[in-house]
Write an enzyme that holds these catalytic residues in place. Structure first.
Site, PDB file in Angstrom:
ATOM      1  N   LYS A 129      13.112  -8.635   3.438  1.00 12.43           N
ATOM      2  CA  LYS A 129      14.160  -7.736   3.935  1.00 12.43           C
ATOM      3  C   LYS A 129      15.062  -8.611   4.812  1.00 12.43           C
ATOM      4  CE  LYS A 129      15.743  -3.471   4.275  1.00 12.43           C
ATOM      5  NZ  LYS A 129      16.353  -2.776   3.120  1.00 12.43           N
ATOM      6  N   ASP A 182      13.385  -2.899  -0.867  1.00 11.51           N
ATOM      7  CA  ASP A 182      13.759  -1.587  -1.415  1.00 11.51           C
ATOM      8  C   ASP A 182      14.140  -1.720  -2.894  1.00 11.51           C
ATOM      9  OD1 ASP A 182      15.768  -3.142  -0.338  1.00 11.51           O
ATOM     10  OD2 ASP A 182      17.016  -1.481   0.341  1.00 11.51           O
ATOM     11  N   ASP A 196       1.260  -4.626   0.965  1.00 12.12           N
ATOM     12  CA  ASP A 196       0.337  -3.499   1.050  1.00 12.12           C
ATOM     13  C   ASP A 196       0.895  -2.312   0.259  1.00 12.12           C
ATOM     14  OD1 ASP A 196      -1.594  -1.737   1.855  1.00 12.12           O
ATOM     15  OD2 ASP A 196      -1.090  -1.764   3.982  1.00 12.12           O
ATOM     16  N   ASP A 227      -0.001  -0.976  -4.080  1.00 15.75           N
ATOM     17  CA  ASP A 227      -0.511   0.346  -4.457  1.00 15.75           C
ATOM     18  C   ASP A 227       0.416   1.000  -5.482  1.00 15.75           C
ATOM     19  OD1 ASP A 227      -2.675   0.132  -2.746  1.00 15.75           O
ATOM     20  OD2 ASP A 227      -2.484   2.196  -2.019  1.00 15.75           O
ATOM     21  N   TYR A 236       1.037  -6.350  11.141  1.00 15.38           N
ATOM     22  CA  TYR A 236      -0.327  -5.866  11.339  1.00 15.38           C
ATOM     23  C   TYR A 236      -1.068  -6.663  12.416  1.00 15.38           C
ATOM     24  CZ  TYR A 236       0.277  -3.289   6.932  1.00 15.38           C
ATOM     25  OH  TYR A 236       0.739  -2.453   5.947  1.00 15.38           O
TER      26      TYR A 236
END
Ligand code: NAD
Length: 351
Positions: free
Chosen positions: A181, A213, A237, A241, A130
């Site tokens: 990852k 994952d 992020d 959620d 980001y």
């Protein structure tokens, strides 16, 4: 900083609670997001940032609204949050996901999967893809456009969030799961190396690792196995959620963003519900204010050193749920549907 959409509606309820438990508190209001653009032409006016720097804590609503995609990036409402996080170096975003027993039936998951879920996602907030440079949309030699963003973390950025995770785990059940990852991305390989190195300083905390994952799958299948999940900005992020849905509604979950800044009794921080400005329901008195109220409870605990008052607020929330009050997002047949303001009043009454 109430912001836009349902931001002011839910923040107003949290301020009602503040007045009830801490009448002596001095508060100031500052426009951010579209409200900042309306007031001063930018999402984070200098005056708003100056006020924020002078406070022990920030209660933030939400920012954004229809049409924001058409604005230049530096004028988008969400930029106000990114700038605040950067300016105040709020790098550690704690997002607890816990299920009030009263809401077991409101989750879309089977009760046996979610009953007793109590985890914290610690999302690094000031680095990663980001913020990494270079970024942008360019045109190559053949005339084809391409987009580029850069996943980037320095060792010290990873170290400080790692320490925050291990410290948080010591206050909880002593388990950290680092999500990365590392099998594909060098940045994440470094992430894992640093987590293992810092973890050696906390022999009493159990450290495990998951690829993002697999972590997404485990979070849905066996969420109770998790205590503290620490991860980078982008993965955090997304996972937070998803974790929100374990608990019934995004309208229930608070968050705290902490950094190096200190108050006389705790850490300077920004507290906000994890939901956005929800333009689809704004102005209709139906938004759930409990995430904002629970964010205020986190503020009491982490920035003002008032854990006892924080518990009182959390108990009051639990009590109104036990009394059967529900906003639309968590409504179940047989319960009493209330609006945003009435839910805030019920919490004050319970206090
Ligand atoms: P959102 O979180 O605003 O809404 C997602 C869904 O959840 C909507 O259906 C909404 O009605 C519902 N919802 C959210 N909060 C609720 C609450 N308290 N009570 C009941 N229902 C609630 O996410 P979105 O729709 O992707 O984004 C809407 C706007 O919010 C966009 O402008 C986006 O940029 C912005 N946004 C801001 C923040 C922030 O300020 N931190 C975070 C996410 C999105």
């Amino acid at each position: 900083m109430a912001g836009d959409g349902i931001g002011p509606e839910v923040t107003t309820q949290a301020v009602k609670v503040l007045r009830a438990v801490l009448p002596e508190a001095e508060t100031v209001e500052a426009p951010v997001g579209l409200a900042g653009i309306d007031a001063r032409g930018v999402p984070l006016p200098d005056e708003s940032l100056a006020l924020a720097r002078n406070c022990d804590a920030i209660l933030f609503g939400a920012v954004g609204g229809p049409g924001e995609e058409a604005l230049p990036r530096d004028k988008r409402p969400g930029t106000s949050l990114l700038l605040l996080r950067e300016a105040l170096q709020l790098y550690a975003n704690f997002r607890p996901a816990f299920l009030f027993p009263e809401l077991v039936g409101a989750s879309s998951f089977k009760p046996e999967v979610v009953e007793g879920v109590d985890l914290v996602i610690l999302r690094e907030l000031t680095g990663d893809i980001y913020f990494g440079q270079p970024r942008g949309i360019e045109t190559d030699a053949s005339g084809q456009r391409y987009g580029v963003n850069t996943m980037r973390y320095t060792e010290s950025e990873i170290e400080r969030v790692a320490h925050a995770a291990f410290r948080a785990a010591r206050q909880r059940r002593g388990k950290v799961c680092s999500v990365d990852k590392a099998n594909v991305l060098e940045t994440m390989q470094l992430w894992r190396e640093v987590l293992i190195r810092v973890g050696a300083e906390y022999p009493d905390v159990e450290l495990t690792h998951l690829f993002v994952d697999a972590a997404a799958m485990m979070l849905m299948r066996t969420p109770k196995r998790f205590d503290v999940i620490v991860t980078g900005n982008m993965f955090g992020d997304i996972l937070s959620d998803a974790a929100a849905m374990l608990t019934g509604s995004i309208g229930m979950l608070p968050s705290a963003s902490l950094g190096e800044g200190r108050t006389s009794v705790g850490q300077m921080g920004l507290y906000e519900p994890i939901h956005g400005s929800a333009p689809d329901i704004a102005g209709r008195d139906i938004a759930n204010p409990l995430a904002a109220i629970l964010s205020f409870a986190m503020l009491l605990r982490h920035s003002l050193g008032m854990g006892d008052k924080a518990k009182r607020v959390e108990h009051a929330v639990r009590k109104v749920l036990a009394q059967g009050y529900r906003t639309q997002d968590i409504f179940q047949p047989g319960k009493t549907m209330v609006g945003t303001a009435a839910m805030g009043d019920a919490v004050v009454q319970a206090l």
